[in-house]
Design a protein around this motif. Structure first.
Motif, PDB file in Angstrom:
ATOM      1  N   ASP A   1       0.377  -1.319  -0.219  1.00  0.00           N
ATOM      2  CA  ASP A   1      -0.006  -0.047  -0.261  1.00  0.00           C
ATOM      3  C   ASP A   1       0.795   1.150  -0.556  1.00  0.00           C
ATOM      4  O   ASP A   1       0.019   2.777   0.258  1.00  0.00           O
ATOM      5  N   GLY A   2       2.232   0.787  -0.308  1.00  0.00           N
ATOM      6  CA  GLY A   2       3.260   2.112  -0.088  1.00  0.00           C
ATOM      7  C   GLY A   2       3.733   3.265   0.962  1.00  0.00           C
ATOM      8  O   GLY A   2       4.390   3.691   0.846  1.00  0.00           O
ATOM      9  N   VAL A   3       2.622   2.176   2.072  1.00  0.00           N
ATOM     10  CA  VAL A   3       3.478   2.212   3.489  1.00  0.00           C
ATOM     11  C   VAL A   3       4.376   1.224   4.052  1.00  0.00           C
ATOM     12  O   VAL A   3       4.305   0.179   4.569  1.00  0.00           O
ATOM     13  N   LEU A   4       5.832   1.298   4.175  1.00  0.00           N
ATOM     14  CA  LEU A   4       6.919   0.427   4.514  1.00  0.00           C
ATOM     15  C   LEU A   4       5.505  -0.603   6.177  1.00  0.00           C
ATOM     16  O   LEU A   4       5.433   0.216   6.746  1.00  0.00           O
ATOM     17  N   ASP A   5       6.351  -1.622   6.200  1.00  0.00           N
ATOM     18  CA  ASP A   5       5.790  -2.432   7.096  1.00  0.00           C
ATOM     19  C   ASP A   5       6.432  -1.136   8.357  1.00  0.00           C
ATOM     20  O   ASP A   5       5.535  -1.869   9.485  1.00  0.00           O
ATOM     21  N   LYS A   6       7.792  -0.786   8.663  1.00  0.00           N
ATOM     22  CA  LYS A   6       7.622  -0.306   9.758  1.00  0.00           C
ATOM     23  C   LYS A   6       7.296   0.911  10.781  1.00  0.00           C
ATOM     24  O   LYS A   6       6.846   1.101  11.511  1.00  0.00           O
ATOM     25  N   ASP A   7       6.589   1.623   9.469  1.00  0.00           N
ATOM     26  CA  ASP A   7       5.205   2.579   9.764  1.00  0.00           C
ATOM     27  C   ASP A   7       3.733   2.167   9.830  1.00  0.00           C
ATOM     28  O   ASP A   7       3.200   3.444   9.360  1.00  0.00           O
TER      29      ASP A   7
END
Length: 462
Positions: A317-323
């Motif tokens: 979804d364009g949001v890195l897993d860490k965020d």
């Protein structure tokens, strides 16, 4: 007697020590054995006659058990100081008829003999298996409850079976200065025969260098290193060798540098591969500041927080897993990676909510409404970051106060169900409005049924 036997046991325990020759290295010794007392020597008045009965054992008083213990310490230059305790039974006392050379042996009645003496010995041939000595000293001797002080002197010899165990034979003349007939204890010779064990000095590691001179007393070593070993044979004693088990160079304090990167193997986390000093000698193939051995992606640069690998975006979804607060469910950046609750979702929730059935006048669910609650629960779980308000309403039957309480309890019951089944309580609030917000007329049964309802509202955050 029983006390002497205890001393005998103690002496056997002493054998556990690393005993060696009694000198400045092994200063202590303990002896124990049997003693014999003869009054024949003191009864004579001529030197020749005294020694003529020296070996007449029929005049000896002997106790057939451990009957003496001696503890001594070497004090230097061949001299040893010790103390002796002895016990015996006197049933033979030799006296001489005055004016004659005739002797008579009498039995005084099994008198108990006790002796406590200090002794100074000077030894000869101290490094030989045959070790004669002379001694002097003094003490006190009792026959039953009567006693006299004595001045002592005599000779003895040690026969060493091993370096620390020997047979000791000794004769001691004990002289009282009172008249022989009037003394409580007659002048006499006391013979001793027993085992001697020498101890006190240690060579713990058995390298031939005593601990007091050994810089490494617990590890066998070499004389040129004062008793310390050089295990790897590189000419550097282990105590000064930073790598005692592997031959190395003096410039590295005895350590090798196998990969030639200027970092000794002992300090090199990657001793067989040349690397960087800041990474303890390990290489960094992707130059991301993480040593290859600790890098989960050694050929692709990535942050340390993710083990040296680039951050993933599992749900794309364009949001890195860490965020991403919802890393396995596709969402939006605006909602930190979680899906946003749409009007369609809220419509479905409220369609379910309006069909929740309570028992009449109560905040308990009817059995047939449980599938409805399960369906609502599934939707709440799809949106783990959304917050909701559960609102309860009633019809106008009954008092305002009763309806207010009932609406609050019914809204709370829905909230409790959701919390008990895995929804975080801080995501939910419950409120009751009683009969104050009707959606239909309370004058008809149909209208009242519509007014008895639960509604779900999305709580929007900035």
């Amino acid at each position: 007697m029983k006390h002497l036997n205890k001393l005998f046991v103690a002496a056997l325990m002493v054998l556990g020590l690393n005993a060696q020759a009694q000198d400045e290295d092994n200063p202590w010794a303990i002896s124990f054995g049997a003693n014999a007392v003869s009054t024949r020597f003191g009864a004579s008045n001529e030197v020749g006659d005294q020694f003529s009965g020296y070996f007449k054992t029929e005049n000896w008083n002997i106790l057939p058990s451990i009957s003496y213990v001696n503890v001594s310490r070497y004090i230097g230059s061949g001299f040893t100081f010790g103390v002796t305790g002895s016990v015996n039974k006197i049933d033979k006392v030799v006296t001489r008829t005055p004016g004659t050379q005739d002797y008579m042996t009498t039995n005084p009645g099994d008198v108990t003999y006790y002796g406590a003496d200090g002794i100074i010995k000077y030894g000869f041939l101290n490094k030989s298996w045959f070790n004669p000595y002379v001694h002097v000293g003094g003490g006190y001797t009792w026959l039953d409850d009567s006693g006299n002080g004595t001045v002592n002197g005599g000779i003895g010899v040690n026969f060493w079976f091993t370096e620390n165990i020997g047979l000791t034979v000794q004769s001691t003349y004990k002289h009282t200065f009172e008249d022989q007939a009037e003394a409580n204890v007659p002048r006499h010779i006391q013979h001793f025969a027993g085992l001697t064990f020498k101890f006190g000095g240690k060579d713990t590691d058995g390298d031939g260098i005593y601990d007091k001179d050994d810089e490494c007393p617990e590890v066998a070593g070499l004389k040129q290193f004062n008793g310390c070993p050089d295990t790897d044979g590189d000419g550097i004693a282990d105590k000064n060798d930073s790598c005692p088990d592997v031959a190395g160079l003096a410039e590295f304090q005895g350590c090798p540098d196998t990969d030639g990167d200027g970092i000794t193997d002992a300090s090199d986390a990657c001793p067989e591969v040349a690397g960087l000093k800041q990474l303890q000698g390990c290489p960094d193939g992707d130059s991301d500041g993480i040593a290859d051995k600790d890098d989960k992606c050694p050929t692709v640069a990535g942050p340390k927080e993710n083990g040296g690998c680039p951050w993933p975006d599992t749900d794309g979804d364009g949001v890195l897993d860490k965020d991403d607060l919802c890393p396995e469910v596709k969402g939006t950046s605006a909602n930190r990676g979680c899906p946003e609750v749409t009007e369609e979702v809220m419509k479905r929730l409220n369609e379910y909510a309006r069909t929740i059935l309570f028992n009449s006048g109560k905040a308990t669910f009817k059995e047939e409404t449980m599938p409805v609650l399960a369906s609502m629960l599934a939707i709440f779980k799809e949106y783990p970051q959304a917050n909701f308000s559960i609102e309860g309403h009633t019809d106008s039957d009954g008092s305002n106060a009763l309806n207010q309480t009932l609406s609050e309890n019914r809204a709370g019951a829905v909230k409790n169900f959701l919390v008990e089944n895995g929804i975080q309580s801080d995501r939910l609030t419950s409120t009751g409005f009683g009969e104050t917000k009707p959606v239909a007329s309370n004058k008809t049964a149909k209208g009242k049924a519509q007014n008895r309802r639960v509604e779900v509202k999305l709580i929007k955050t900035e």
